[in-house]
Design an enzyme around this catalytic site. Sequence first.
Site, PDB file in Angstrom:
ATOM      1  CG  ASP A 149      85.851 -13.489 -14.255  1.00  0.00           C
ATOM      2  OD1 ASP A 149      86.429 -13.014 -15.119  1.00  0.00           O
ATOM      3  OD2 ASP A 149      84.337 -13.281 -14.558  1.00  0.00           O
ATOM      4  CG  ASP A 204      83.438 -10.717 -21.149  1.00  0.00           C
ATOM      5  OD1 ASP A 204      84.364 -11.439 -20.697  1.00  0.00           O
ATOM      6  OD2 ASP A 204      82.403 -10.293 -20.150  1.00  0.00           O
TER       7      ASP A 204
HETATM    8  C1  GLA Z   1      83.468 -11.469 -16.886  1.00  0.00           C
HETATM    9  C2  GLA Z   1      83.827 -12.703 -17.807  1.00  0.00           C
HETATM   10  C3  GLA Z   1      82.346 -13.373 -18.295  1.00  0.00           C
HETATM   11  C4  GLA Z   1      81.415 -13.513 -17.101  1.00  0.00           C
HETATM   12  C5  GLA Z   1      80.987 -12.391 -16.377  1.00  0.00           C
HETATM   13  C6  GLA Z   1      80.498 -12.429 -14.819  1.00  0.00           C
HETATM   14  O1  GLA Z   1      83.089 -10.453 -17.659  1.00  0.00           O
HETATM   15  O2  GLA Z   1      84.720 -12.621 -18.620  1.00  0.00           O
HETATM   16  O3  GLA Z   1      82.626 -14.366 -19.115  1.00  0.00           O
HETATM   17  O4  GLA Z   1      81.770 -14.606 -16.347  1.00  0.00           O
HETATM   18  O5  GLA Z   1      82.483 -11.774 -15.712  1.00  0.00           O
HETATM   19  O6  GLA Z   1      80.332 -11.296 -14.333  1.00  0.00           O
END
Ligand code: GLA
Length: 399
Positions: A149, A204
């Site tokens: 991430d 997301d």
């Molecule tokens: C980010 C990523 C998500 C998930 C969260 C976890 O938002 O884009 O897919 O992995 O972190 O905290």
Amino acid sequence: MIKRSVLTIVFVMLFSHGFSQDFTALAPTPPMGWNSWNRFGCDVDENMIMEMADAMAVNGMKDAGYEYIVIDDCWQVARDSAGNIVPDPERFPSGMKYLADYIHEKGLKFGIYSCAGSRTCQGKPGSRGYQFQDARQYAVWGVDYLKYDWCSNEGQNAEAAYKTMSDALKVCGRPIIFSICEWGESEPWKWAKNVGHLWRTTPDIRNIYEAEINWGGLGIVNIIDQQADLWRYAGPGHWNDPDMLEVGNPGLTEDENITHFSMWAMLSAPLMAGNDLRDMDKDVLEILTNPEVIALNQDPLGNQAIRFLDMGDHEIWVKLLENDELAVCFMNRSQDDWKLKYDWKRINIYHKGAINFSKQNYTIRDLWQHKQLGETEDILKSVIPSHGVLLVHLKMKDK
Ligand code: GLA
């Protein structure tokens, strides 16, 4: 002395060349699996993860091609005095090696999550400064997949940060898929082909059909819109990742689930289920395991679909498949039925060559009804429900 160092250099070159070849060969088709985040967030523990592996192994998903069980954020709580990453002892009392072995015994593979910053998105320890140590640790545990991430990135250059972890994985002694989760901020499709196997292209996903809410997440069709120009960057070993599936999570209707899954297949997207596999309606399982739709996602050519016609509420997407076959997805974004009457012969498809339906007749197969729908020399009639699709596979008639 000189001879020995020359030999060493040759040996290192051969060895590292062989290893990086293995690395690029790890995802010849889009990876398929399950990830904990969309449904469970931080509420992860070893029993739940093992139950997901149990479910995937017997419910038809493994047979359909699903392979990876990935724990997202929150499994890690600290570093020990030697700098080793420490899993949450309450939630993962048996440790990660135990979990990996359990998943491998089911014939599945094991994935884990970390972050290029010093903290993950949920404030857990990230891997900045510990990349090589972490990669070696993952190899010892038996990890097969790393999602990485971009929170708390502290202004790092994305390409350099992801390359560091990629280099660490390439020498860790175990083949590990590298899933870049940088949300498309620095256009990773332009630089990540040899760095990772897949890269997120957007913020997301949310379990809603349409809502452009950016950092709060994007609806299914808003994400689809953002993939339309990226088709040229996807191919075997390197995939655009429009995020994990929301199929089966509350919030989407059955038609919306079908649209979501159809379009992820068309886009050659990784198919990472994000629902509770232990408790799934028959309809949801049928969507996730539809063999004809999965086959088009896993087509060896790895072409990502193009948006061939954009008529506002109505769109037509085309994905070129091996043996000169193609998949066509008629997508209805409107609130009303789309009473489709489609004359194939009126318009050629120009994409990596021309498909001229006046010269070549194709048979048409409906991949959700699992039945033939005639041939392209006839007008195709269908009623496509609001937020639904008609997904068809065309084969040359005389081939
Ligand atoms: C980010 C990523 C998500 C998930 C969260 C976890 O938002 O884009 O897919 O992995 O972190 O905290």
